[in-house]
Design a protein around this motif. Structure first.
Motif, mmCIF file in Angstrom:
data_model
loop_
_atom_site.group_PDB
_atom_site.id
_atom_site.type_symbol
_atom_site.label_atom_id
_atom_site.label_comp_id
_atom_site.label_asym_id
_atom_site.label_seq_id
_atom_site.Cartn_x
_atom_site.Cartn_y
_atom_site.Cartn_z
ATOM 1 N N TRP A 38 0.829 -1.258 -0.002
ATOM 2 C CA TRP A 38 -0.055 -0.060 -0.089
ATOM 3 C C TRP A 38 0.862 1.296 -0.078
ATOM 4 N N THR A 41 2.336 1.671 -3.637
ATOM 5 C CA THR A 41 1.341 2.094 -4.584
ATOM 6 C C THR A 41 1.270 3.565 -4.207
ATOM 7 N N GLY A 42 0.861 4.110 -2.943
ATOM 8 C CA GLY A 42 0.630 5.498 -2.764
ATOM 9 C C GLY A 42 1.759 6.399 -3.161
ATOM 10 N N VAL A 44 3.935 5.817 -5.683
ATOM 11 C CA VAL A 44 3.875 5.640 -7.097
ATOM 12 C C VAL A 44 2.965 6.563 -7.679
ATOM 13 N N VAL A 45 1.642 6.612 -7.209
ATOM 14 C CA VAL A 45 0.477 7.259 -7.404
ATOM 15 C C VAL A 45 0.721 8.757 -7.332
ATOM 16 N N LEU A 46 1.421 8.995 -5.972
ATOM 17 C CA LEU A 46 1.738 10.492 -5.930
ATOM 18 C C LEU A 46 2.727 11.058 -6.820
ATOM 19 N N LEU A 48 3.248 10.024 -9.811
ATOM 20 C CA LEU A 48 2.806 9.999 -11.060
ATOM 21 C C LEU A 48 1.982 11.142 -11.339
ATOM 22 N N VAL A 49 1.111 11.873 -9.981
ATOM 23 C CA VAL A 49 0.267 12.808 -10.001
ATOM 24 C C VAL A 49 1.198 14.038 -10.260
#
Length: 278
Positions: A38, A41-42, A44-46, A48-49
């Motif tokens: 988790w 994943t967080g 990577v998302v951060l 990417l954003v």
């Protein structure tokens, strides 16, 4: 769902860890799946954003006159404190998992991994001690209290097809390490020549085999079957060809095997064990 013959070994298309069969590996899987995955994943998302924001808002067309600001106190505080907090969140449960790996159960010590990730696990003290010695390029095993020792060498393809066709290529050996199910086993790991590493993924153990030094690990397996590992330290030209195979059997089968092996009939003991398992 894994087929029975695939438990304890890698299989085509596998994602994630091998199926856990020990309390130690249970904690490792829980630590990875319920926390690390988790967090990763967080992150990577951060990232990417942030990349998308930078690309959209700060390209030459949208922002023809770039800002000359070089410092932002709030941003610098956040990108310093956030990683520190993440490391704390990871470190606290990881200490329990590491402690369980490093300390052999005594039958009384609380199992930290189960407390951190839920559930109650009681691990009895060891009743069997085995010394595993890494050689170029095979393993030697000694049952310290029983006086039984032998070497375990990988079968080539011709030998495997002739003697153990159902066992996996490059993992099948002539003599498996035999242990009883639901028994805590202490393993002393050492090397005879160069660095090796004793690693079995389903057990959650990986320990360096260092010449003139005994490292220690343990496992308690709850399922019968054959479980495979490999040397995990570069040790020369045949490093990829020194597998580890552990056959976990019922206590009465182990007792019968040990009785025969103690009399010097290792081949007969192995044959009887295989026949009883069929």
């Amino acid at each position: 769902m894994l087929m029975a013959q695939e438990v304890g070994q890698p299989h085509p298309g596998q994602l994630g860890f091998q199926q856990s069969v020990t309390p130690m590996m249970d904690s490792i899987v829980a630590f990875h799946d319920h926390l690390l995955l988790w967090i990763i994943t967080g992150m990577v998302v951060l990232v990417l954003v942030l990349l998308v924001v930078v690309i959209v808002m700060f390209n030459q067309r949208a922002n023809p006159v770039p800002s000359k600001v070089t410092h932002n106190t709030m941003v610098e505080v956040v990108w310093t404190l956030l990683p520190v907090l993440i490391l704390f969140v990871i470190a606290i449960p990881s200490f329990g998992v590491l402690a369980d790996q490093e300390i052999v159960p005594d039958g009384e010590r609380t199992y930290l991994g189960s407390q951190i990730f839920g559930g109650e696990v009681q691990v009895p003290e060891p009743t069997l001690t085995i010394k595993a010695t890494g050689y170029q390029w095979y393993w030697g095993y000694e049952y310290m209290d029983e006086g039984v020792d032998f070497v375990s060498v990988m079968l080539n393809e011709e030998q495997r097809q002739a003697n153990k066709p159902d066992e996996p290529r490059l993992l099948a050996v002539d003599n498996e390490l035999v242990v009883p199910v639901n028994t805590t086993v202490r393993v002393l790991v050492t090397g005879a020549d160069v660095l090796h590493a004793f690693a079995i993924p389903s057990f959650g153990i990986k320990v360096d085999a260092v010449t003139s030094r005994n490292n220690e690990t343990w496992f308690n397996v709850r399922e019968t079957g054959i479980f495979y590992g490999q040397c995990s330290e570069l040790c020369g030209k045949d490093h990829a060809f020194m597998p580890i195979a552990v056959r976990v059997v019922e206590q009465d089968q182990f007792d019968a095997w040990m009785a025969a092996a103690s009399e010097g009939d290792l081949a007969g003991a192995n044959a009887t064990l295989v026949a009883s398992a069929e």
